[in-house]
Design a protein around this motif. Structure first.
Motif, PDB file in Angstrom:
ATOM      1  N   UNK A   2       0.804  -1.214   0.000  1.00 38.17           N
ATOM      2  CA  UNK A   2       0.000   0.000   0.000  1.00 38.17           C
ATOM      3  C   UNK A   2       0.837   1.264   0.000  1.00 38.17           C
ATOM      4  N   UNK A   3       2.155   1.171   0.038  1.00 44.03           N
ATOM      5  CA  UNK A   3       3.007   2.352   0.005  1.00 44.03           C
ATOM      6  C   UNK A   3       3.077   3.093   1.316  1.00 44.03           C
ATOM      7  N   UNK A   4       2.444   2.580   2.338  1.00 47.18           N
ATOM      8  CA  UNK A   4       2.456   3.218   3.647  1.00 47.18           C
ATOM      9  C   UNK A   4       3.873   3.192   4.214  1.00 47.18           C
ATOM     10  N   UNK A   5       4.278   4.316   4.773  1.00 47.08           N
ATOM     11  CA  UNK A   5       5.588   4.390   5.412  1.00 47.08           C
ATOM     12  C   UNK A   5       5.433   4.275   6.922  1.00 47.08           C
ATOM     13  N   UNK A   6       6.386   3.581   7.527  1.00 51.95           N
ATOM     14  CA  UNK A   6       6.396   3.389   8.976  1.00 51.95           C
ATOM     15  C   UNK A   6       7.682   3.966   9.544  1.00 51.95           C
ATOM     16  N   UNK A   7       7.581   4.492  10.735  1.00 55.89           N
ATOM     17  CA  UNK A   7       8.790   4.940  11.419  1.00 55.89           C
ATOM     18  C   UNK A   7       9.460   3.738  12.074  1.00 55.89           C
ATOM     19  N   UNK A   8      10.684   3.942  12.474  1.00 57.20           N
ATOM     20  CA  UNK A   8      11.518   2.851  12.971  1.00 57.20           C
ATOM     21  C   UNK A   8      10.908   2.154  14.193  1.00 57.20           C
ATOM     22  N   UNK A   9      10.209   2.889  15.040  1.00 57.34           N
ATOM     23  CA  UNK A   9       9.599   2.268  16.217  1.00 57.34           C
ATOM     24  C   UNK A   9       8.557   1.232  15.850  1.00 57.34           C
ATOM     25  N   UNK A  22      18.257  -2.462  14.140  1.00 61.15           N
ATOM     26  CA  UNK A  22      17.822  -1.972  12.830  1.00 61.15           C
ATOM     27  C   UNK A  22      18.805  -0.925  12.310  1.00 61.15           C
ATOM     28  N   UNK A  23      19.236  -0.045  13.178  1.00 61.84           N
ATOM     29  CA  UNK A  23      20.228   0.970  12.771  1.00 61.84           C
ATOM     30  C   UNK A  23      21.547   0.312  12.367  1.00 61.84           C
ATOM     31  N   UNK A  24      21.932  -0.732  13.096  1.00 60.11           N
ATOM     32  CA  UNK A  24      23.155  -1.463  12.754  1.00 60.11           C
ATOM     33  C   UNK A  24      23.032  -2.080  11.361  1.00 60.11           C
ATOM     34  N   UNK A  33      16.460   2.503   4.778  1.00 55.69           N
ATOM     35  CA  UNK A  33      15.096   3.025   4.809  1.00 55.69           C
ATOM     36  C   UNK A  33      14.691   3.519   3.422  1.00 55.69           C
ATOM     37  N   UNK A  34      13.434   3.288   3.068  1.00 54.13           N
ATOM     38  CA  UNK A  34      12.950   3.679   1.745  1.00 54.13           C
ATOM     39  C   UNK A  34      12.865   5.187   1.585  1.00 54.13           C
ATOM     40  N   UNK A  35      12.745   5.885   2.711  1.00 49.93           N
ATOM     41  CA  UNK A  35      12.607   7.341   2.643  1.00 49.93           C
ATOM     42  C   UNK A  35      12.989   7.933   3.986  1.00 49.93           C
ATOM     43  N   UNK A  36      13.008   9.241   4.006  1.00 48.59           N
ATOM     44  CA  UNK A  36      13.204   9.997   5.246  1.00 48.59           C
ATOM     45  C   UNK A  36      12.110  11.046   5.309  1.00 48.59           C
ATOM     46  N   UNK A  37      11.644  11.296   6.513  1.00 45.42           N
ATOM     47  CA  UNK A  37      10.651  12.346   6.689  1.00 45.42           C
ATOM     48  C   UNK A  37      11.331  13.702   6.571  1.00 45.42           C
ATOM     49  N   UNK A  39      11.630  15.737   8.777  1.00 45.56           N
ATOM     50  CA  UNK A  39      12.409  15.893   9.999  1.00 45.56           C
ATOM     51  C   UNK A  39      13.614  14.972  10.071  1.00 45.56           C
ATOM     52  N   UNK A  40      13.832  14.160   9.032  1.00 49.08           N
ATOM     53  CA  UNK A  40      14.991  13.281   9.000  1.00 49.08           C
ATOM     54  C   UNK A  40      14.762  11.899   9.585  1.00 49.08           C
ATOM     55  N   UNK A  41      13.510  11.587   9.976  1.00 54.34           N
ATOM     56  CA  UNK A  41      13.222  10.268  10.535  1.00 54.34           C
ATOM     57  C   UNK A  41      13.250   9.210   9.438  1.00 54.34           C
TER      58      UNK A  41
END
Length: 129
Positions: A2-9, A22-24, A33-37, A39-41
């Motif tokens: 569906x193209x929905x983006x999720x934050x790392x949490x 996940x960061x490692x 990550x497919x994108x950044x917000x 705000x850089x998230x």
């Protein structure tokens, strides 16, 4: 998808991986990550989650980061939708088959270890009764 983006949490909760892990995996290039917000998230998609799940399943079987990277590269290429030359397609499938065989062997080895551990625990329990 569906193209929905999720934050790392949310991704961490869904994959049962820590934020640090996940960061490692991002730092090592296994998952980006497919994108950044604005705000850089970090923003992830279902495809990113599926990729993390492959990694999560490989980890307890003792696959190295390089092995994870190799499998993901092969499956990425197979799933790319590109018109692959027959030789390359066959080679990629063979690479995935090799990982499948290695995973099956590692599962069998773990079953033997688990049986031995259960026998040991039973032995200890019997000594206490």
């Amino acid at each position: 998808m569906n193209g929905k983006h999720m934050q790392i949490g949310e991704v961490a909760a869904r994959t049962e991986l820590s934020l640090r892990t996940i960061r490692h995996y991002e730092d090592t290039g296994l998952v980006v990550p497919s994108a950044r917000s604005q705000g850089g998230f970090r923003l992830y998609t279902e495809v990113d989650v599926a990729r993390l799940m492959v990694i999560r399943r490989m980890k307890p079987l003792g696959f190295s980061l390089d092995e994870m990277r190799a499998l993901l590269a092969a499956t990425d290429r197979l799933d790319s939708g590109a018109d692959l030359p027959p030789e390359e397609h066959a080679e990629l499938l063979e690479r995935v088959r090799g990982f499948e065989a290695a995973a099956q062997q590692r599962v069998a080895d773990l079953r033997v270890q688990l049986t031995r551990a259960e026998e040991f625990a039973s032995h200890l329990h019997a000594r206490l009764c």
